[in-house]
Motif scaffolding. Sequence first.
Motif, PDB file in Angstrom:
ATOM      1  N   GLY A  15       6.709  -9.999  -6.319  1.00 26.81           N
ATOM      2  CA  GLY A  15       6.741  -8.541  -6.776  1.00 26.81           C
ATOM      3  C   GLY A  15       5.785  -7.720  -6.858  1.00 26.81           C
ATOM      4  N   LEU A  16       4.139  -8.703  -7.485  1.00 28.86           N
ATOM      5  CA  LEU A  16       3.358  -7.693  -7.105  1.00 28.86           C
ATOM      6  C   LEU A  16       2.778  -7.124  -5.204  1.00 28.86           C
ATOM      7  N   ASN A  17       2.806  -8.158  -4.824  1.00 30.50           N
ATOM      8  CA  ASN A  17       2.823  -8.328  -3.244  1.00 30.50           C
ATOM      9  C   ASN A  17       3.696  -7.332  -2.720  1.00 30.50           C
ATOM     10  N   ALA A  18       4.606  -6.711  -3.164  1.00 28.67           N
ATOM     11  CA  ALA A  18       5.772  -6.168  -2.794  1.00 28.67           C
ATOM     12  C   ALA A  18       5.494  -4.853  -2.998  1.00 28.67           C
ATOM     13  N   VAL A  19       5.401  -4.461  -4.028  1.00 28.45           N
ATOM     14  CA  VAL A  19       4.493  -3.035  -4.290  1.00 28.45           C
ATOM     15  C   VAL A  19       3.151  -2.410  -3.691  1.00 28.45           C
ATOM     16  N   ALA A  20       2.444  -3.340  -3.407  1.00 31.31           N
ATOM     17  CA  ALA A  20       1.329  -3.053  -2.619  1.00 31.31           C
ATOM     18  C   ALA A  20       1.552  -2.732  -0.813  1.00 31.31           C
ATOM     19  N   THR A  74       9.153  -7.106 -17.914  1.00 30.57           N
ATOM     20  CA  THR A  74       9.192  -7.322 -19.043  1.00 30.57           C
ATOM     21  C   THR A  74       7.424  -6.862 -19.918  1.00 30.57           C
ATOM     22  N   ARG A  75       6.666  -7.272 -19.098  1.00 31.25           N
ATOM     23  CA  ARG A  75       5.564  -7.145 -19.442  1.00 31.25           C
ATOM     24  C   ARG A  75       4.780  -6.818 -19.030  1.00 31.25           C
ATOM     25  N   GLU A  76       4.043  -6.233 -20.021  1.00 30.49           N
ATOM     26  CA  GLU A  76       2.762  -4.291 -19.846  1.00 30.49           C
ATOM     27  C   GLU A  76       1.519  -5.516 -19.102  1.00 30.49           C
ATOM     28  N   VAL A  77       1.593  -6.128 -18.875  1.00 29.94           N
ATOM     29  CA  VAL A  77      -0.360  -6.894 -18.410  1.00 29.94           C
ATOM     30  C   VAL A  77       0.402  -7.364 -16.341  1.00 29.94           C
ATOM     31  N   ALA A  78       1.717  -6.923 -16.667  1.00 33.90           N
ATOM     32  CA  ALA A  78       2.450  -6.932 -15.150  1.00 33.90           C
ATOM     33  C   ALA A  78       2.708  -5.392 -14.219  1.00 33.90           C
ATOM     34  N   LEU A  79       2.924  -4.392 -15.438  1.00 38.76           N
ATOM     35  CA  LEU A  79       2.355  -2.815 -14.882  1.00 38.76           C
ATOM     36  C   LEU A  79       2.291  -2.638 -15.135  1.00 38.76           C
ATOM     37  N   ARG A  80       1.003  -2.928 -15.414  1.00 40.07           N
ATOM     38  CA  ARG A  80      -0.540  -2.708 -15.393  1.00 40.07           C
ATOM     39  C   ARG A  80      -1.444  -3.238 -14.032  1.00 40.07           C
ATOM     40  N   LEU A  81      -0.843  -4.527 -13.947  1.00 39.26           N
ATOM     41  CA  LEU A  81      -1.480  -4.490 -12.497  1.00 39.26           C
ATOM     42  C   LEU A  81      -0.848  -4.065 -11.450  1.00 39.26           C
ATOM     43  N   ALA A  82       0.847  -4.088 -11.712  1.00 41.77           N
ATOM     44  CA  ALA A  82       1.513  -3.076 -10.653  1.00 41.77           C
ATOM     45  C   ALA A  82       0.918  -1.397 -10.031  1.00 41.77           C
ATOM     46  N   GLN A  83       0.312  -1.263 -11.211  1.00 43.55           N
ATOM     47  CA  GLN A  83      -0.183   0.050 -11.129  1.00 43.55           C
ATOM     48  C   GLN A  83      -1.953   0.240 -10.192  1.00 43.55           C
ATOM     49  N   VAL A  94      12.271   0.620   4.838  1.00 41.31           N
ATOM     50  CA  VAL A  94      11.535   1.193   3.952  1.00 41.31           C
ATOM     51  C   VAL A  94      10.549   2.050   4.772  1.00 41.31           C
ATOM     52  N   ARG A  95      10.078   3.673   4.809  1.00 42.65           N
ATOM     53  CA  ARG A  95       9.637   4.621   5.271  1.00 42.65           C
ATOM     54  C   ARG A  95       9.214   5.537   4.227  1.00 42.65           C
ATOM     55  N   PRO A  96       8.134   6.139   4.955  1.00 36.37           N
ATOM     56  CA  PRO A  96       7.475   7.108   4.006  1.00 36.37           C
ATOM     57  C   PRO A  96       8.423   8.148   2.786  1.00 36.37           C
ATOM     58  N   GLU A  97       9.761   8.372   3.701  1.00 37.29           N
ATOM     59  CA  GLU A  97       9.932   9.049   2.541  1.00 37.29           C
ATOM     60  C   GLU A  97      11.043   8.814   1.122  1.00 37.29           C
ATOM     61  N   HIS A  98      11.273   7.171   1.670  1.00 32.32           N
ATOM     62  CA  HIS A  98      11.716   6.608   0.322  1.00 32.32           C
ATOM     63  C   HIS A  98      11.283   6.348  -1.018  1.00 32.32           C
ATOM     64  N   THR A  99      12.072   6.294  -1.758  1.00 33.21           N
ATOM     65  CA  THR A  99      11.526   5.745  -3.489  1.00 33.21           C
ATOM     66  C   THR A  99      12.051   4.200  -3.196  1.00 33.21           C
ATOM     67  N   VAL A 100      11.119   2.632  -3.464  1.00 39.21           N
ATOM     68  CA  VAL A 100      11.342   1.664  -3.775  1.00 39.21           C
ATOM     69  C   VAL A 100      11.572   1.470  -5.111  1.00 39.21           C
ATOM     70  N   LEU A 101      12.347   0.705  -5.653  1.00 42.31           N
ATOM     71  CA  LEU A 101      12.155   0.203  -7.237  1.00 42.31           C
ATOM     72  C   LEU A 101      12.155  -1.238  -6.715  1.00 42.31           C
ATOM     73  N   CYS A 102      10.470  -2.254  -7.464  1.00 46.43           N
ATOM     74  CA  CYS A 102      10.827  -3.382  -7.744  1.00 46.43           C
ATOM     75  C   CYS A 102      10.537  -4.329  -8.893  1.00 46.43           C
ATOM     76  N   VAL A 103      11.807  -4.429  -8.940  1.00 49.24           N
ATOM     77  CA  VAL A 103      11.708  -5.285 -10.266  1.00 49.24           C
ATOM     78  C   VAL A 103      11.437  -6.726 -10.300  1.00 49.24           C
ATOM     79  N   GLY A 104      10.548  -7.541 -11.397  1.00 53.69           N
ATOM     80  CA  GLY A 104       9.968  -9.131 -11.248  1.00 53.69           C
ATOM     81  C   GLY A 104       8.784  -8.386 -10.932  1.00 53.69           C
TER      82      GLY A 104
END
Length: 366
Positions: A197-202, A218-227, A182-192
Amino acid sequence: MSTASQQNMTAYRFRPNEDTPAVETLQIPTPSADEVLVKILAAGVCHSDLTLLNPKSQMHSALVPAGSFTMGHEAAGVIASLGSNVASTNPELPIGSYVAVYALNSCYKPSCYNCSHGMENRCGALAYGLGSDGSWAAYTAVRATCVVRVPGTPAQIASGVASTATDAILTPYHAMKTCCGVRPEHTVLCVGIGGLGLNAVAIAKRCLGARRVIACDTREVALRLAQEAGADCGATPDSLPGMLADRQLVVDFALDFVGTQATYELCFSAIRCGGTIHVAGIAAPTLSIPPLKAMTKELTFKTSYWGTKRELVEVLQAIADGQLNPKVEMRPMGEVGQVLEDMRNGKLTSRVALYPPAASSTTVSL
């Protein structure tokens, strides 16, 4: 050399054909010549532990021949004593060193193809906590070559964070940096957006500088933590296709941290032609990948296993430098059964690390 007196400790152990950790009283181990005795400050709990404790799983069946062993493959602690050879072979590891355990227990022999080609994560030796005695206890004895100095003190890098680094951060780091590139020009999707997954986002955003990171859960709380961890946007599985279309997002890498047929197919629907799907989750024993369907997108399909010791050094340094700030909850080791149940039911919003009870008599004699 300094040695441990023969005192007892409580250990939480795997037993063949049982689905909960067995509580046993064991003697504190005495390190062999090339080992160090680590006083455990924190020991992580992983989805792999749930899989291991499922008598119907492939992992459980594969490790039945190993018999009973202490679980726990994510650990951080302080070196309490040294085997007779360690002072001369590993002078960088004096008593009192704050260390993280590289649980893969790689052999590092020149005759080992994987170890001699920088793939010690594929050595094949029984890992600590996954076939040999691990860290769900007050102390564990491990080979000196399997520990890494933590670049700081427990006050600077919490023991729960250091233990989590050994798998929950190391695994997505290896997948994204080494396997996917993964490099700066890429767009990455993390599922789960769970422990990995939370560490992967960071990692994608703060270590690798990905242009855009998308979180899906599936969980809104997980999406908030991901942001909070750095995701640029998030969506539930049902809303993901519409969000990608509305924002005209093109996904270069789709990483599946769940590993079910449904999450794989979600990644397939989101990935661009010529893109890469990387499966890092093991929730399902098998995945169906219709070759003709995959060919229509000319996809690359990848998997990975854990990470290397060198990468663990990099991960710990990224934490020390403030690039990564993992979310870890500490609980007493005696609550491991409840932690596993909460994990099974999707109630955890962060990685959990356990702290052990004290030894049944005095601490290890030095």
